[in-house]
Every structure is written in structure tokens, then in C-alpha cells.
Design a protein around this motif. Structure first.
Motif, mmCIF file in Angstrom:
data_model
loop_
_atom_site.group_PDB
_atom_site.id
_atom_site.type_symbol
_atom_site.label_atom_id
_atom_site.label_comp_id
_atom_site.label_asym_id
_atom_site.label_seq_id
_atom_site.Cartn_x
_atom_site.Cartn_y
_atom_site.Cartn_z
ATOM 1 N N LEU A 125 28.269 16.808 3.111
ATOM 2 C CA LEU A 125 29.019 16.189 2.036
ATOM 3 C C LEU A 125 29.419 14.762 2.348
ATOM 4 O O LEU A 125 29.324 13.884 1.483
ATOM 5 N N ILE A 126 29.875 14.512 3.560
ATOM 6 C CA ILE A 126 30.369 13.169 3.877
ATOM 7 C C ILE A 126 29.344 12.332 4.624
ATOM 8 O O ILE A 126 29.645 11.233 5.076
ATOM 9 N N GLY A 127 28.119 12.844 4.716
ATOM 10 C CA GLY A 127 27.082 12.108 5.437
ATOM 11 C C GLY A 127 26.832 10.721 4.893
ATOM 12 O O GLY A 127 26.490 9.799 5.627
ATOM 13 N N GLY A 128 27.004 10.531 3.582
ATOM 14 C CA GLY A 128 26.771 9.218 2.988
ATOM 15 C C GLY A 128 28.025 8.378 2.888
ATOM 16 O O GLY A 128 28.021 7.316 2.280
ATOM 17 N N ALA A 182 36.111 5.914 11.442
ATOM 18 C CA ALA A 182 36.485 6.552 12.704
ATOM 19 C C ALA A 182 36.134 8.034 12.666
ATOM 20 O O ALA A 182 35.608 8.593 13.638
ATOM 21 N N VAL A 183 36.419 8.675 11.550
ATOM 22 C CA VAL A 183 36.093 10.099 11.400
ATOM 23 C C VAL A 183 34.581 10.289 11.341
ATOM 24 O O VAL A 183 34.018 11.191 11.967
ATOM 25 N N LEU A 184 33.900 9.425 10.592
ATOM 26 C CA LEU A 184 32.446 9.535 10.470
ATOM 27 C C LEU A 184 31.750 9.300 11.808
ATOM 28 O O LEU A 184 30.717 9.913 12.093
ATOM 29 N N ARG A 185 32.301 8.415 12.631
ATOM 30 C CA ARG A 185 31.716 8.173 13.945
ATOM 31 C C ARG A 185 31.698 9.465 14.759
ATOM 32 O O ARG A 185 30.741 9.772 15.457
ATOM 33 N N TYR A 186 32.764 10.221 14.636
ATOM 34 C CA TYR A 186 32.824 11.504 15.331
ATOM 35 C C TYR A 186 31.866 12.512 14.721
ATOM 36 O O TYR A 186 31.074 13.158 15.411
#
Length: 213
Positions: A91-94, A204-208
Motif C-alpha cells: 500500500l505505501i510502496g509508492g 523515515a518510515v519508508l526508509r525502514y
């Protein structure tokens, strides 16, 4: 827009949002109806159950991903019965702006649920605390959070839920200034310099999460 195959839950969510002053422009009982109505009405946000007809597997998620591509101006908040990390990743990949992933049980906490809906609808993010806990609990040799202190990991977890600095300070019983210092340190350790077009809290969250893909 609310998409949920359970009429009772769908009507319940609609009532909660209306009581909080939000307008519900439509409801859908299956994934195809959801896509059709969202493209027609262009609501601020679509609240979508992961499992919907016609197959009752991940049709709701697939519809949410389709809407992310065809109607990027519409925020999406996905509801799931259980923690399914793969769905959260997909879902949050993009990008996590205007995206939320919550367990259905969170609807019972009306104030927090309505706040999450409003935050996602305004372009923010909201990840369920249980999803965040599972993701932050996993370790790998190339863990991008390896350099963070336990307190910084805790702050990042609350950031992932969509909490503001003041809300994080209240949760951890520290000053807002202390939270600001932790957030600044997190950005530095994750190599996220200031940029006008980037939301560093989301990045920051996406980096993880990206390292878990």
C-alpha cells in the motif's frame, strides 16, 4: 467514500464520521463499485476494507492500489481484520502521503479513528500501532535503523502511526523539545536532509519499510 461488505459496519462508520462533521458522499459493497464511485465522486478519502467481494480475498486492497494510480488526489485508508505486513508494504510502496492502514478494531476508539481519517484525508499518514510494532520488532543485518537508540526507535514508531511531535511528547511523557531533538537525530542517521518537496517523517518510515521489501 466507505467500502465495506458488512452493511452494519459500513453504516456504523458512516454514522461516526457524519457525527464528527464529515460528509459521506457514497458507500460501496464490493471492489468494482468502489472504484466506479470514487472516480465519479472524487472524495477526499476512501475508507476500504482489504477483503471484499467478488473474491473476498484482497479485492479491496487491489482496488485501493488502483485508485492510488488512477485518482492520486484521493487519500486511501485501508481497514484489515489482522496485521498483514505484505499489504502494508504494498500500500505505501509508492509513498505514504495520504495513506493509512488500520486494524478494524481501531474503529471502536472513535476519537482516534476519526482523527486518523482526518489526518490521512489531509495528506498525512496513519499506520496501525500493531503493524508498526511488528515491523520495528524485526531485525536484519542491514537494518537501516541499526544506528538508532531505543528511544529513537520508539519515537519513529509513533511517527509511523502519524503522531505529531506534541502527541509523541504526551505519549512518552517528555517535553516537545526533547522529541524534536530525537526526530532531528533520526533524520540525520537515516540521511534525510531537509528538502522542500519531501515529507521527511514519511520518508523515515519508508526508509525502514523499504529495507523490508
Amino acid at each position: 467514500m466507505i467500502a465495506e461488505d458488512s452493511v452494519l459496519l459500513r453504516e456504523g462508520i458512516a454514522r461516526l464520521l457524519q457525527d464528527a462533521g464529515h460528509e459521506v458522499v457514497g458507500q460501496a459493497g464490493d471492489a468494482e463499485d468502489l472504484v466506479r464511485k470514487v472516480l465519479a465522486h472524487r472524495p477526499d478519502i476512501a475508507i476500504v476494507d482489504v477483503r471484499m467481494p467478488p473474491t473476498n480475498t484482497d479485492d479491496g486492497l487491489r482496488a485501493a492500489l488502483e485508485l492510488r494510480e488512477r485518482a492520486p488526489d484521493v487519500a486511501v485508508l485501508v481497514l484489515s481484520q489482522y496485521v498483514e505486513e505484505g499489504y502494508a508494504h504494498e500500500l505505501i510502496g509508492g509513498g505514504a502521503a495520504g495513506v493509512g492502514y488500520l486494524l478494524k478494531d481501531r474503529v471502536a476508539d472513535v476519537e482516534r479513528f476519526v482523527d486518523s481519517v482526518a489526518r490521512v484525508g489531509e495528506g498525512g499518514s496513519a499506520l496501525d500501532p500493531e503493524v508498526v510494532a511488528q515491523l520495528l520488532g524485526r531485525r536484519r543485518r542491514d537494518d537501516p535503523l541499526e544506528g538508532l537508540t531505543p528511544r529513537e526507535r520508539e519515537v519513529l514508531g509513533l511517527m509511523a502511526e502519524g503522531r505529531s511531535n506534541s502527541a509523541i511528547a504526551e505519549e512518552l511523557v517528555v517535553t516537545e523539545r526533547a522529541v524534536e531533538k530525537h526526530v532531528t537525530s533520526i533524520f540525520g542517521k537515516l540521511d534525510l536532509p531537509p528538502a522542500a518537496q519531501d515529507h521527511r517523517r514519511v520518508l523515515a518510515v519508508l526508509r525502514y519499510l523499504g529495507a523490508r521489501g
